[in-house]
Design a protein around this motif. Structure first.
Motif, PDB file in Angstrom:
ATOM      1  N   PRO A  88      45.423  40.065  38.348  1.00  0.00           N
ATOM      2  CA  PRO A  88      45.531  39.803  39.797  1.00  0.00           C
ATOM      3  C   PRO A  88      45.977  41.061  40.541  1.00  0.00           C
ATOM      4  CG  PRO A  88      46.747  38.164  38.500  1.00  0.00           C
ATOM      5  CD  PRO A  88      46.386  39.277  37.567  1.00  0.00           C
ATOM      6  N   LEU A  89      45.254  41.409  41.615  1.00  0.00           N
ATOM      7  CA  LEU A  89      45.642  42.604  42.379  1.00  0.00           C
ATOM      8  C   LEU A  89      46.609  42.242  43.501  1.00  0.00           C
ATOM      9  CD1 LEU A  89      42.313  44.624  42.555  1.00  0.00           C
ATOM     10  CD2 LEU A  89      44.252  44.913  41.017  1.00  0.00           C
ATOM     11  N   ASP A  90      46.604  40.965  43.923  1.00  0.00           N
ATOM     12  CA  ASP A  90      47.569  40.505  44.926  1.00  0.00           C
ATOM     13  C   ASP A  90      47.600  41.441  46.127  1.00  0.00           C
ATOM     14  OD1 ASP A  90      49.391  38.708  45.896  1.00  0.00           O
ATOM     15  OD2 ASP A  90      51.126  39.713  45.007  1.00  0.00           O
ATOM     16  N   HIS A  91      46.428  41.770  46.626  1.00  0.00           N
ATOM     17  CA  HIS A  91      46.332  42.739  47.717  1.00  0.00           C
ATOM     18  C   HIS A  91      45.078  42.426  48.516  1.00  0.00           C
ATOM     19  CE1 HIS A  91      46.959  46.668  49.650  1.00  0.00           C
ATOM     20  NE2 HIS A  91      45.645  46.743  49.672  1.00  0.00           N
ATOM     21  N   LEU A  92      45.188  42.386  49.843  1.00  0.00           N
ATOM     22  CA  LEU A  92      44.001  42.231  50.678  1.00  0.00           C
ATOM     23  C   LEU A  92      43.527  43.625  51.063  1.00  0.00           C
ATOM     24  CD1 LEU A  92      45.019  39.227  52.972  1.00  0.00           C
ATOM     25  CD2 LEU A  92      43.552  39.221  50.942  1.00  0.00           C
ATOM     26  N   PHE A  93      42.368  44.001  50.575  1.00  0.00           N
ATOM     27  CA  PHE A  93      41.910  45.380  50.747  1.00  0.00           C
ATOM     28  C   PHE A  93      41.426  45.662  52.166  1.00  0.00           C
ATOM     29  CE2 PHE A  93      42.105  45.167  46.235  1.00  0.00           C
ATOM     30  CZ  PHE A  93      42.356  46.475  45.837  1.00  0.00           C
ATOM     31  N   SER A  94      41.776  46.862  52.635  1.00  0.00           N
ATOM     32  CA  SER A  94      41.347  47.343  53.952  1.00  0.00           C
ATOM     33  C   SER A  94      40.822  48.765  53.792  1.00  0.00           C
ATOM     34  CB  SER A  94      42.532  47.375  54.928  1.00  0.00           C
ATOM     35  OG  SER A  94      43.175  46.130  54.972  1.00  0.00           O
TER      36      SER A  94
ATOM     37  N   ALA B 214      37.776  49.028  50.425  1.00  0.00           N
ATOM     38  CA  ALA B 214      38.630  50.221  50.397  1.00  0.00           C
ATOM     39  C   ALA B 214      37.878  51.434  50.934  1.00  0.00           C
ATOM     40  CB  ALA B 214      39.119  50.481  48.973  1.00  0.00           C
ATOM     41  N   GLU B 215      36.555  51.430  50.739  1.00  0.00           N
ATOM     42  CA  GLU B 215      35.742  52.559  51.209  1.00  0.00           C
ATOM     43  C   GLU B 215      35.292  52.390  52.658  1.00  0.00           C
ATOM     44  OE1 GLU B 215      32.593  52.974  48.321  1.00  0.00           O
ATOM     45  OE2 GLU B 215      33.951  53.748  46.771  1.00  0.00           O
ATOM     46  N   GLY B 216      35.748  51.309  53.307  1.00  0.00           N
ATOM     47  CA  GLY B 216      35.446  51.134  54.727  1.00  0.00           C
ATOM     48  C   GLY B 216      34.062  50.595  55.017  1.00  0.00           C
ATOM     49  N   ARG B 217      33.458  49.916  54.044  1.00  0.00           N
ATOM     50  CA  ARG B 217      32.089  49.412  54.228  1.00  0.00           C
ATOM     51  C   ARG B 217      32.105  48.011  54.841  1.00  0.00           C
ATOM     52  NH1 ARG B 217      27.605  52.211  53.680  1.00  0.00           N
ATOM     53  NH2 ARG B 217      26.607  50.920  52.088  1.00  0.00           N
ATOM     54  N   VAL B 218      32.859  47.837  55.919  1.00  0.00           N
ATOM     55  CA  VAL B 218      32.981  46.550  56.597  1.00  0.00           C
ATOM     56  C   VAL B 218      32.440  46.707  58.013  1.00  0.00           C
ATOM     57  CG1 VAL B 218      34.587  44.729  57.303  1.00  0.00           C
ATOM     58  CG2 VAL B 218      35.060  46.083  55.243  1.00  0.00           C
ATOM     59  N   VAL B 219      31.567  45.773  58.431  1.00  0.00           N
ATOM     60  CA  VAL B 219      30.998  45.857  59.785  1.00  0.00           C
ATOM     61  C   VAL B 219      31.060  44.489  60.455  1.00  0.00           C
ATOM     62  CG1 VAL B 219      29.440  47.746  59.132  1.00  0.00           C
ATOM     63  CG2 VAL B 219      28.632  45.369  59.025  1.00  0.00           C
TER      64      VAL B 219
ATOM     65  N   ASP C 229      27.517  40.723  52.494  1.00  0.00           N
ATOM     66  CA  ASP C 229      28.137  39.451  52.152  1.00  0.00           C
ATOM     67  C   ASP C 229      29.240  39.075  53.138  1.00  0.00           C
ATOM     68  OD1 ASP C 229      28.717  37.181  50.690  1.00  0.00           O
ATOM     69  OD2 ASP C 229      30.095  38.232  49.357  1.00  0.00           O
ATOM     70  N   ALA C 230      29.290  37.784  53.489  1.00  0.00           N
ATOM     71  CA  ALA C 230      30.243  37.311  54.495  1.00  0.00           C
ATOM     72  C   ALA C 230      31.428  36.560  53.896  1.00  0.00           C
ATOM     73  CB  ALA C 230      29.520  36.401  55.493  1.00  0.00           C
ATOM     74  N   SER C 231      31.537  36.516  52.557  1.00  0.00           N
ATOM     75  CA  SER C 231      32.652  35.779  51.956  1.00  0.00           C
ATOM     76  C   SER C 231      33.765  36.736  51.547  1.00  0.00           C
ATOM     77  CB  SER C 231      32.171  34.986  50.737  1.00  0.00           C
ATOM     78  OG  SER C 231      31.805  35.843  49.696  1.00  0.00           O
ATOM     79  N   ASN C 232      34.978  36.204  51.447  1.00  0.00           N
ATOM     80  CA  ASN C 232      36.153  37.004  51.083  1.00  0.00           C
ATOM     81  C   ASN C 232      36.305  38.244  51.957  1.00  0.00           C
ATOM     82  OD1 ASN C 232      37.405  35.482  48.906  1.00  0.00           O
ATOM     83  ND2 ASN C 232      35.561  35.919  47.727  1.00  0.00           N
ATOM     84  N   THR C 233      36.068  38.051  53.251  1.00  0.00           N
ATOM     85  CA  THR C 233      36.298  39.114  54.240  1.00  0.00           C
ATOM     86  C   THR C 233      36.712  38.440  55.546  1.00  0.00           C
ATOM     87  OG1 THR C 233      35.317  41.038  55.341  1.00  0.00           O
ATOM     88  CG2 THR C 233      33.863  39.157  54.948  1.00  0.00           C
TER      89      THR C 233
ATOM     90  N   THR D 139      30.138  25.643  46.969  1.00  0.00           N
ATOM     91  CA  THR D 139      29.697  25.437  48.351  1.00  0.00           C
ATOM     92  C   THR D 139      30.601  24.422  49.043  1.00  0.00           C
ATOM     93  OG1 THR D 139      28.065  23.781  47.664  1.00  0.00           O
ATOM     94  CG2 THR D 139      27.290  26.031  47.876  1.00  0.00           C
ATOM     95  N   GLY D 140      31.008  24.766  50.261  1.00  0.00           N
ATOM     96  CA  GLY D 140      31.907  23.917  51.024  1.00  0.00           C
ATOM     97  C   GLY D 140      33.372  24.278  50.835  1.00  0.00           C
ATOM     98  N   ARG D 141      33.687  25.080  49.816  1.00  0.00           N
ATOM     99  CA  ARG D 141      35.069  25.516  49.632  1.00  0.00           C
ATOM    100  C   ARG D 141      35.357  26.725  50.532  1.00  0.00           C
ATOM    101  NH1 ARG D 141      35.432  25.708  43.152  1.00  0.00           N
ATOM    102  NH2 ARG D 141      37.527  26.484  43.573  1.00  0.00           N
ATOM    103  N   HIS D 142      36.631  27.028  50.711  1.00  0.00           N
ATOM    104  CA  HIS D 142      37.023  28.079  51.655  1.00  0.00           C
ATOM    105  C   HIS D 142      37.719  29.227  50.944  1.00  0.00           C
ATOM    106  CE1 HIS D 142      36.655  24.378  54.041  1.00  0.00           C
ATOM    107  NE2 HIS D 142      36.201  25.182  54.983  1.00  0.00           N
ATOM    108  N   ASP D 143      37.420  30.452  51.393  1.00  0.00           N
ATOM    109  CA  ASP D 143      38.124  31.609  50.839  1.00  0.00           C
ATOM    110  C   ASP D 143      39.437  31.826  51.593  1.00  0.00           C
ATOM    111  OD1 ASP D 143      37.604  32.964  53.224  1.00  0.00           O
ATOM    112  OD2 ASP D 143      35.885  34.058  52.408  1.00  0.00           O
ATOM    113  N   ASP D 144      40.181  32.877  51.232  1.00  0.00           N
ATOM    114  CA  ASP D 144      41.495  33.126  51.831  1.00  0.00           C
ATOM    115  C   ASP D 144      41.416  33.431  53.323  1.00  0.00           C
ATOM    116  OD1 ASP D 144      42.747  32.732  49.438  1.00  0.00           O
ATOM    117  OD2 ASP D 144      42.920  34.861  48.935  1.00  0.00           O
ATOM    118  N   PHE D 145      40.215  33.735  53.817  1.00  0.00           N
ATOM    119  CA  PHE D 145      40.052  34.086  55.230  1.00  0.00           C
ATOM    120  C   PHE D 145      39.536  32.909  56.054  1.00  0.00           C
ATOM    121  CE2 PHE D 145      39.670  37.889  52.671  1.00  0.00           C
ATOM    122  CZ  PHE D 145      40.496  38.796  53.329  1.00  0.00           C
TER     123      PHE D 145
END
Lengths: 207, 207
Positions: A11-17, A58-63, A107-111, B175-181
């Motif tokens: 577990p990294l226990d960190h939300l990456f930015s 971490a590399e800033g590839r978020v839009v 991808d739109a999940s975990n962000t 499907t239908g579950r939610h991530d931390d965001f």
């Protein structure tokens, strides 16, 4: 040749930015590992597997999500298939990395809501950079694999595969070798790195 | 949810022939297992993974190599693609099982020269039969997966996948579950059984 191995989620226990020092975060997390045989830390030959999601963040590839379709088109070197569904348009494309996958891996999940995450620019380079850092800091000869999740034609469900690696034998080529019956293997090249990615996904899960 | 797991190859040390009692052979081999934590045997929740090759041989699914092309045509419910190469004709077909794969899974490796091995008739039934036997004999609640090796469109190399199973959750539907965001996962159904098959292939190898 057969060999036992263990997959241990770390577990990294960190939300990456953007700008996060993934090297230090991984090194610190690795120090907490405890294996079934009671050993701790990492050993020569261990393989560190990291999702492309955290590397890309971490590399800033978020839009912004609003730019999703235009980003997919930018990432696509070739459109392989387009399907219109009630939920929108799905594009299978080939990216500049040579990967063929849905939505160019965007991808739109975990962000954060309202954002999407692209793939790393060069996952082999990202893997090499992390590997060099771990070896430099710990003296342990690890390999590194960076994974993404993909669907497969003709199979239900997604699996994790390797999209970048360093210090890992990604394909095991049996062609020309002989089985116990004297047959020459002619087609068998095993996608070791993809199988490792899938094994690790079992241990970590998606949430 | 994350969880550590270990993959342990279990050598069967047996050349399978039609009529072999695969149940007894597997049960005997399982008794020899020794895990990294020094425990032995099998425990509730363990998954026994067996290649379709040995299952098919025990079930008598071995034919003369000379009949290979006609057998492939018999096994094919639908021809998906045909490619002519210097080494012959490769057909990607859909079998009666619903599998789409090269040569209908008919394979010339790890079998007597001059013979080829078909897939089991019903790998789910074969898995169920083995599982019932193991539970009956040992009282341990195992799952069983039967694997085959397949290529993948757009990826180099082959991986092992599940073509039959019993007592295993083959697809994990997020499907239908939610991530931390707070994002709702819309597409993620993980092919757990295929990932397990791939993990085990890493431990056993092809020879």
């Amino acid at each position: 040749m057969t060999s036992t191995f263990t997959v241990l989620p770390v577990p990294l226990d960190h939300l990456f930015s953007p700008g996060d020092d993934i090297n230090s975060i991984v090194i610190e997390a690795l120090s907490t590992t405890r294996w079934p045989d009671e050993s701790t830390g990492i050993s020569d030959g261990d393989i560190i597997v990291v999702t492309s999601k955290v590397v890309a963040k971490a590399e800033g590839r978020v839009v912004e999500a609003a730019s999703r379709e235009s980003v997919i088109d930018q990432q696509a070197e070739r459109i392989v298939a387009v399907k219109h569904t009630p939920r929108g348009v799905t594009k299978i494309v080939q990216t500049s990395h040579g990967l063929v996958l849905a939505a160019a891996g965007v991808d739109a999940s975990n962000t954060e809501q309202g954002t999407v995450v692209l793939l790393p620019v060069d996952s082999d380079a990202s893997a090499r950079q992390l590997r060099d850092h771990v070896i430099d800091r710990t003296g342990v000869a690890v390999g590194v694999i960076i994974t993404d999740t993909m669907g497969r034609p003709w199979r239900l469900g997604v699996t994790d595969v390797a999209i970048g690696s360093s210090g890992v034998h990604v394909l095991d080529d049996y062609t020309g070798r002989h089985d116990d019956f004297g047959n020459t293997l002619e087609m068998t090249v095993v996608a070791i790195a993809d199988e490792i990615a899938s094994a690790v996904d079992l241990a970590t899960g998606k949430l």
